[in-house]
Design a protein around this motif. Structure first.
Motif, PDB file in Angstrom:
ATOM      1  N   GLN A 226     -16.356  51.790  52.751  1.00  0.00           N
ATOM      2  CA  GLN A 226     -15.044  50.953  52.479  1.00  0.00           C
ATOM      3  C   GLN A 226     -13.871  51.417  53.560  1.00  0.00           C
ATOM      4  OE1 GLN A 226     -14.193  51.672  48.477  1.00  0.00           O
ATOM      5  NE2 GLN A 226     -16.215  51.420  47.658  1.00  0.00           N
ATOM      6  N   ARG A 227     -13.802  52.579  54.100  1.00  0.00           N
ATOM      7  CA  ARG A 227     -12.465  52.726  54.900  1.00  0.00           C
ATOM      8  C   ARG A 227     -12.784  52.170  56.524  1.00  0.00           C
ATOM      9  NH1 ARG A 227     -11.215  53.101  50.490  1.00  0.00           N
ATOM     10  NH2 ARG A 227     -11.031  55.098  49.165  1.00  0.00           N
ATOM     11  N   ARG A 228     -14.097  51.971  56.739  1.00  0.00           N
ATOM     12  CA  ARG A 228     -14.349  51.289  58.100  1.00  0.00           C
ATOM     13  C   ARG A 228     -13.250  50.154  58.644  1.00  0.00           C
ATOM     14  NH1 ARG A 228     -19.103  51.958  61.114  1.00  0.00           N
ATOM     15  NH2 ARG A 228     -20.418  53.501  60.124  1.00  0.00           N
ATOM     16  N   PRO A 229     -12.971  49.423  57.804  1.00  0.00           N
ATOM     17  CA  PRO A 229     -12.011  48.221  58.348  1.00  0.00           C
ATOM     18  C   PRO A 229     -10.660  49.095  58.775  1.00  0.00           C
ATOM     19  CG  PRO A 229     -12.940  47.663  56.417  1.00  0.00           C
ATOM     20  CD  PRO A 229     -13.299  48.956  56.213  1.00  0.00           C
ATOM     21  N   VAL A 230     -10.234  49.953  58.300  1.00  0.00           N
ATOM     22  CA  VAL A 230      -8.782  50.475  58.603  1.00  0.00           C
ATOM     23  C   VAL A 230      -9.122  51.143  60.034  1.00  0.00           C
ATOM     24  CG1 VAL A 230      -6.950  52.018  57.931  1.00  0.00           C
ATOM     25  CG2 VAL A 230      -7.748  50.504  56.495  1.00  0.00           C
ATOM     26  N   PRO A 231      -8.361  51.175  61.013  1.00  0.00           N
ATOM     27  CA  PRO A 231      -8.710  52.139  62.318  1.00  0.00           C
ATOM     28  C   PRO A 231      -8.395  53.393  61.829  1.00  0.00           C
ATOM     29  CG  PRO A 231      -7.162  50.230  62.699  1.00  0.00           C
ATOM     30  CD  PRO A 231      -7.204  50.266  61.291  1.00  0.00           C
ATOM     31  N   ALA A 232      -9.570  54.168  62.592  1.00  0.00           N
ATOM     32  CA  ALA A 232      -9.076  55.574  62.459  1.00  0.00           C
ATOM     33  C   ALA A 232      -9.563  56.444  63.620  1.00  0.00           C
ATOM     34  CB  ALA A 232     -10.327  56.314  61.339  1.00  0.00           C
ATOM     35  N   LEU A 233      -8.825  57.677  63.878  1.00  0.00           N
ATOM     36  CA  LEU A 233      -9.071  58.578  64.992  1.00  0.00           C
ATOM     37  C   LEU A 233      -9.325  59.903  64.296  1.00  0.00           C
ATOM     38  CD1 LEU A 233      -9.023  59.253  67.943  1.00  0.00           C
ATOM     39  CD2 LEU A 233      -6.494  59.661  67.849  1.00  0.00           C
ATOM     40  N   VAL A 234     -10.652  60.396  64.814  1.00  0.00           N
ATOM     41  CA  VAL A 234     -10.728  61.848  64.223  1.00  0.00           C
ATOM     42  C   VAL A 234     -11.015  62.601  65.450  1.00  0.00           C
ATOM     43  CG1 VAL A 234     -12.747  63.163  63.286  1.00  0.00           C
ATOM     44  CG2 VAL A 234     -12.479  60.811  62.355  1.00  0.00           C
ATOM     45  N   VAL A 235     -10.372  63.961  65.127  1.00  0.00           N
ATOM     46  CA  VAL A 235     -10.208  64.952  66.214  1.00  0.00           C
ATOM     47  C   VAL A 235     -10.628  66.273  65.837  1.00  0.00           C
ATOM     48  CG1 VAL A 235      -8.194  65.891  67.665  1.00  0.00           C
ATOM     49  CG2 VAL A 235      -7.933  63.686  66.981  1.00  0.00           C
ATOM     50  N   ALA A 236     -11.185  67.027  66.665  1.00  0.00           N
ATOM     51  CA  ALA A 236     -11.706  68.237  66.409  1.00  0.00           C
ATOM     52  C   ALA A 236     -11.274  69.274  67.752  1.00  0.00           C
ATOM     53  CB  ALA A 236     -13.079  68.321  66.234  1.00  0.00           C
ATOM     54  N   GLY A 237     -10.706  70.420  67.541  1.00  0.00           N
ATOM     55  CA  GLY A 237     -10.517  71.347  68.308  1.00  0.00           C
ATOM     56  C   GLY A 237     -11.678  71.889  68.944  1.00  0.00           C
ATOM     57  N   ARG A 238     -11.837  71.923  70.243  1.00  0.00           N
ATOM     58  CA  ARG A 238     -13.081  72.610  70.970  1.00  0.00           C
ATOM     59  C   ARG A 238     -13.846  73.744  70.394  1.00  0.00           C
ATOM     60  NH1 ARG A 238     -16.508  70.135  73.856  1.00  0.00           N
ATOM     61  NH2 ARG A 238     -15.061  69.343  75.250  1.00  0.00           N
ATOM     62  N   PHE A 239     -13.064  74.672  69.996  1.00  0.00           N
ATOM     63  CA  PHE A 239     -13.289  75.684  69.270  1.00  0.00           C
ATOM     64  C   PHE A 239     -13.164  75.943  67.833  1.00  0.00           C
ATOM     65  CE2 PHE A 239     -11.974  76.469  73.678  1.00  0.00           C
ATOM     66  CZ  PHE A 239     -13.083  77.194  74.255  1.00  0.00           C
ATOM     67  N   ASP A 240     -13.135  74.783  66.956  1.00  0.00           N
ATOM     68  CA  ASP A 240     -13.139  74.890  65.575  1.00  0.00           C
ATOM     69  C   ASP A 240     -14.438  75.353  64.932  1.00  0.00           C
ATOM     70  OD1 ASP A 240     -13.103  74.244  62.904  1.00  0.00           O
ATOM     71  OD2 ASP A 240     -11.686  72.475  63.315  1.00  0.00           O
ATOM     72  N   PRO A 241     -14.024  76.592  64.163  1.00  0.00           N
ATOM     73  CA  PRO A 241     -15.614  77.237  63.397  1.00  0.00           C
ATOM     74  C   PRO A 241     -15.977  76.541  62.382  1.00  0.00           C
ATOM     75  CG  PRO A 241     -13.517  78.441  62.965  1.00  0.00           C
ATOM     76  CD  PRO A 241     -12.853  77.341  63.952  1.00  0.00           C
ATOM     77  N   PHE A 242     -15.072  75.702  61.664  1.00  0.00           N
ATOM     78  CA  PHE A 242     -15.467  75.223  60.566  1.00  0.00           C
ATOM     79  C   PHE A 242     -16.133  73.765  60.870  1.00  0.00           C
ATOM     80  CE2 PHE A 242     -11.867  77.375  58.977  1.00  0.00           C
ATOM     81  CZ  PHE A 242     -12.213  78.362  57.839  1.00  0.00           C
ATOM     82  N   LEU A 243     -15.520  73.243  61.720  1.00  0.00           N
ATOM     83  CA  LEU A 243     -16.105  71.470  62.136  1.00  0.00           C
ATOM     84  C   LEU A 243     -16.037  71.596  63.420  1.00  0.00           C
ATOM     85  CD1 LEU A 243     -13.550  70.000  59.529  1.00  0.00           C
ATOM     86  CD2 LEU A 243     -16.192  69.789  59.488  1.00  0.00           C
TER      87      LEU A 243
END
Length: 292
Positions: A226-243
């Motif tokens: 349902q959230r796909r129609p709204v633009p989204a940018l996902v960002v991760a740190g190169r060294f993120d231990p959780f994600l």
């Protein structure tokens, strides 16, 4: 409902710390409160009123964080945009301390709809870090015209590597500023510089005064669809231990249809590790609306 605080004295200590840090902030701002079904919600607002049709920015901090911890980022964002940062209920800060035992993300989604309407009316780009990203996704408010999700929960399972767990246990059982610093270093990129003193002091306060919460599981596939129609940018740190990017990137594209970027030289603490890159990224995302 359970409280994030161990007792009333602990809550007062946390409030004093947050209120003092915001009061000492040198940037013109407004601190206020709105009433929601989740209780009183505290907000800090800075920056000029948006022009007609221009979105404001609403910042949602992650687990154990709040407006008082995000002031440098808010100040940078407010140079070009109206920014409102909300203290999440059920997290240490200036909002209500209670949180439900079940259906917590649905509760957060409803809370955000109400908080946006009262504290940040008009179109909004919601910037969520960690737990704040999951809350941004849980909310279907028509006010949300874009989402910038930084090291965001709610998309895939978080991982807890053994070295991070080994730093977490002593931080919880025998809190101290050095143990808080050791934990934060495990969250950040290796060799990334000194942990800010205020952040170590804060995490020591959290361990002494609060019942920290676990990260939420991934949100249901139907909700993310349902959230796909709204633009989204996902960002991760190169060294993120959780994600780590290798886990978050494919899930963000597959489950959310979102653009994905990696922030070099950063771990999980993007708001502190990338004080220049994050505002630039958010401004770039917001500017796309003006261009369109």
């Amino acid at each position: 409902m359970t409280s994030v605080y161990k007792d009333a004295k602990a809550q007062r200590e946390v409030r004093r710390w947050c209120e003092g840090r915001i009061a000492d902030w040198g940037v013109p701002h407004v601190r206020g409160e709105v009433v929601t079904s989740a209780g009183v919600t505290s907000f800090v607002r800075a920056g000029d009123e948006p022009r007609e049709g221009e979105p404001g920015v609403v910042l949602l901090p992650g687990t154990n964080m709040n407006a008082a911890l995000c002031l440098p980022l808010v100040g940078a964002l407010a140079r070009g945009r109206r920014v409102t940062v909300l203290d999440l209920p059920g997290q240490p800060g200036l909002s209500a301390g209670g949180r439900p035992r079940v259906r917590r993300m649905a509760w957060y989604g409803q809370w955000l709809s109400e908080a946006l309407e009262s504290a940040a009316p008009g179109p909004a780009v919601v910037v969520g870090h960690s737990l704040g990203g999951a809350v941004a996704l849980a909310c279907g408010s028509p006010q949300i015209v874009g989402r910038v999700l930084l090291s965001s929960a709610g998309i895939t399972w978080l991982r807890v590597p053994a070295p991070l767990l080994a730093a977490t246990v002593p931080w919880l059982l025998r809190p101290s500023v050095p143990r808080s610093t050791a934990l934060l270093r495990r969250m950040a990129a290796p060799g990334g510089g000194e942990v800010p003193d205020h952040l170590s002091t804060w995490m020591d306060l959290v361990a002494r005064c609060c019942r920290t919460s676990l990260a939420p599981p991934p949100l249901p596939p139907g909700l993310l669809e349902q959230r796909r129609p709204v633009p989204a940018l996902v960002v991760a740190g190169r060294f993120d231990p959780f994600l780590p990017p290798r886990a978050l990137g494919p899930s963000a594209r597959r489950r959310l249809g979102a653009e994905f970027r990696v922030m070099e030289g950063a771990g999980h603490l993007l708001l502190d590790e990338a004080p220049d890159a994050v505002p630039a990224l958010v401004e770039e995302f917001c500017a796309a609306f003006a261009a369109g």
